[in-house]
Design an enzyme around this catalytic site. Structure first.
Site, PDB file in Angstrom:
ATOM      1  CD  GLN A   1     -21.180  -2.879  38.081  1.00 57.14           C
ATOM      2  OE1 GLN A   1     -21.479  -1.686  38.032  1.00 57.14           O
ATOM      3  NE2 GLN A   1     -20.050  -3.342  37.590  1.00 57.14           N
TER       4      GLN A   1
ATOM      5  CE  LYS B   1     -16.715  -3.544  38.990  1.00 53.32           C
ATOM      6  NZ  LYS B   1     -16.014  -3.401  37.725  1.00 53.32           N
TER       7      LYS B   1
ATOM      8  CB  CYS C   1     -16.841  -9.746  32.195  1.00 45.36           C
ATOM      9  SG  CYS C   1     -15.208  -9.171  31.788  1.00 45.36           S
TER      10      CYS C   1
END
Lengths: 150, 415
Positions: B212, B235, B373
């Protein structure tokens, strides 16, 4: 607002979500089954008690879930009281086929359950609507204590 | 609700212009413009990445490191060129330290399986309560195999790691500390520099799950001084199926291979196989060459952006979104740490996240709903699920306005 959303969130669904019927635990249940929707982590526990003739005498559920899963379970418990095993399983097949689009909704046979038909346009939500029903099928046909909709 | 200005005030970052690089953002959903706010799950790709992959497929493809023929050399140059870009992008000291994987998940599994072979019953692995399942389960499996114990550092109520507890849980038994850089579920930015220092003082190896973090900030693995850093291409505006494990060379040298096969060997006989040098020892089989090329192109793309402005733009989006959200009755933000990336996890009254997701979707707004998740995080905050809007640099304030319009509809339906 889109018609499709209004079709999904019909007044009956919203009502049963706000005020679910037969919500709570059943101390003297013959069968307790936990249903899990792994997609969202929702859990539901279904309690079924049969009478001496094998008919569903009482049924309750607990758990947290989206409006569709709560309303569907609530509508189910209202409908299946007094049914025999076979009748309840037949109803399961009917609702299953309607949700998955294998059968057109028959307003007479479905009665109040026809409110669930809007789910057919939302494939990702079919599992929500069927969570309680799968728990019912498990309770009536197996000795398992846990099921998952996936 | 106030109308959004055309651009974030005071920002020299032209998100509206950059947005045009992403063809999919012009998509219409149910007759409405797509508002893509699920970037923490997967971001979209700019035309530059799509074109680089297509160019590779059309003109350069063959297997790498094998043939003497022209295309094999072209493909090898493209693939290894991507590795050089990754090395520079994260400031690794050598290209041998860059291992291509399928993604963050495989990178963590590689370390857990390989480094995990040295674990024994007296050893401990320390993670945090914030972790994505991919930084929990590989360690649980390593513990099952070795008899080691998994320890979990708890969270404070704002969704940040309880650093005092983290420090207490670090003991002379701690072998590996595996922590996320930024939480996918809440957006919390962990103080990884401090945590790595503490872990090293305790003599533990450190792995950072950077999935992230890479789209939001510059990563410098040398400055972080971590032993491993894992991230995914998809991502950070690159294709799916490609990711990276950065690992300190001296550790990778000592570690046993993760998978066996072609590419990772030097010589094979039935009695004695010798392994290839780094990084190839950890890249068994034909790799995802086009994915690596796409990742290299996304790095080129990101290198042209001013990250200070990018971060300011994303912070503006987050602050605007949070302020707008809190104007809605019953809205609650889950995860209010002081340092947060542009991720807004929230609940709205009693309305289940799934219902929110379905309703805003009909307005063309894509958000994630569920447990992200990260089931332990949901459990920690006693919610079955949250709705999550996660912003990329190509999002605009009007995307936030569309989300709010969708949420207002949800409130209308449910009241």
């Amino acid at each position: 607002m889109s018609d499709s959303l209004l079709d999904l969130y019909r007044e009956v669904i919203l009502d049963h979500n706000r005020d679910p019927r037969n919500f709570g635990e059943l101390d003297d249940a013959d069968r307790v089954v936990e249903g899990v929707n792994p997609l969202c982590g929702d859990r539901m526990t279904l309690y079924v008690k049969k009478d001496k003739d094998g008919k569903i005498e009482d049924v309750c559920f607990t758990g947290s879930g989206c409006a569709i899963s709560v309303a569907s379970a609530s509508l189910m418990t209202e409908r299946i009281k007094g049914l025999t095993n076979d009748e309840a399983l037949e109803l399961f097949e009917l609702v299953h086929d309607v949700l998955t689009g294998e059968q057109e909704p028959d307003p007479v046979r479905l009665d109040k359950l026809a409110a669930l038909a809007g789910v057919r346009q939302y494939p990702s939500r079919i599992k929500c609507a069927s969570l309680g029903w799968h728990a019912l099928k498990t309770a009536l046909t197996t000795t398992d204590a846990k099921i998952s909709t996936e | 609700m106030s109308q959004a200005p055309a651009a974030a005030p005071g920002s020299g970052f032209d998100a509206r212009q950059l947005r045009r690089d992403f063809p999919i953002l012009a998509t219409e959903v149910y007759g409405k413009p797509l508002t893509y706010l699920d970037n923490a799950a997967s971001s979209q790709r700019p035309a530059q990445v799509i074109d680089a992959v297509a160019h590779y497929e059309r003109h350069l493809h063959a297997n790498v490191h094998r043939g003497v023929h022209y295309l094999s050399q072209q493909a090898t140059d493209a693939y290894e060129g991507a590795r050089d870009r990754v090395q520079a992008f994260v400031n690794a000291s050598s290209r041998q330290e860059i291992i291509f994987t399928r993604g963050t998940t495989e990178a963590i599994n590689l370390v857990a399986a390989s480094l995990g072979q040295a674990l024994g019953p007296d050893d401990e692995i320390l993670i945090t309560w914030l972790e994505h399942h991919s930084n929990i389960v590989p360690w649980q499996l390593a513990c099952q195999r070795s008899g080691a114990t998994l320890k979990v550092a708890p969270l404070l109520d704002d969704g940040s790691v309880d650093l005092l507890a983290f420090e207490r849980l670090l003991t002379e038994r701690t072998r590996i500390v595996a922590i996320s850089h930024i939480s996918n579920a809440l957006g919390t930015i962990n103080p990884v520099e401090t945590m790595v220092d503490l872990a090293q003082q305790a003599g533990a190896k450190t792995l950072i799950d950077g999935a992230q973090a890479v789209p939001h900030q510059r990563i410098d693995v040398s400055a972080l001084n971590c032993d491993f850093y894992a991230f995914s291409g998809h991502k950070m505006y690159a294709p799916t199926g490609i990711g990276v494990l950065y690992g300190r060379a001296e550790l990778l040298e000592e570690m046993p291979p993760y998978q066996g096969g072609g590419e990772m060997i030097r010589t094979v006989s039935f009695t004695d196989t010798t392994f290839n040098a780094l990084p190839y020892k950890f890249e068994a089989g034909t790799p995802n060459i086009s994915g690596a090329v796409g990742l290299g192109a996304s790095i080129d793309y990101l290198n042209n952006l001013d990250y200070a402005l990018l971060e300011a733009h994303e912070t503006d989006l987050l602050e605007y979104a949070q302020a707008q959200l809190l104007e809605l009755p019953g809205a609650k933000i889950i995860g209010t740490a002081q340092r947060k990336a542009s991720v807004m996890s929230f609940t709205l009254g009693d309305i289940h996240a799934h219902d929110l997701g379905t309703i805003v979707d009909r307005e063309g707004v894509a958000i994630r709903t569920g447990h992200h998740c990260a089931m332990p995080v949901m459990e920690r905050f006693a919610v079955p699920a949250t709705a999550r809007a996660s912003f990329a640099f190509y999002n605009l304030r009007e995307d936030v306005d569309r989300l709010m319009a969708g949420l207002t509809q949800a409130l209308e339906i449910f009241t």
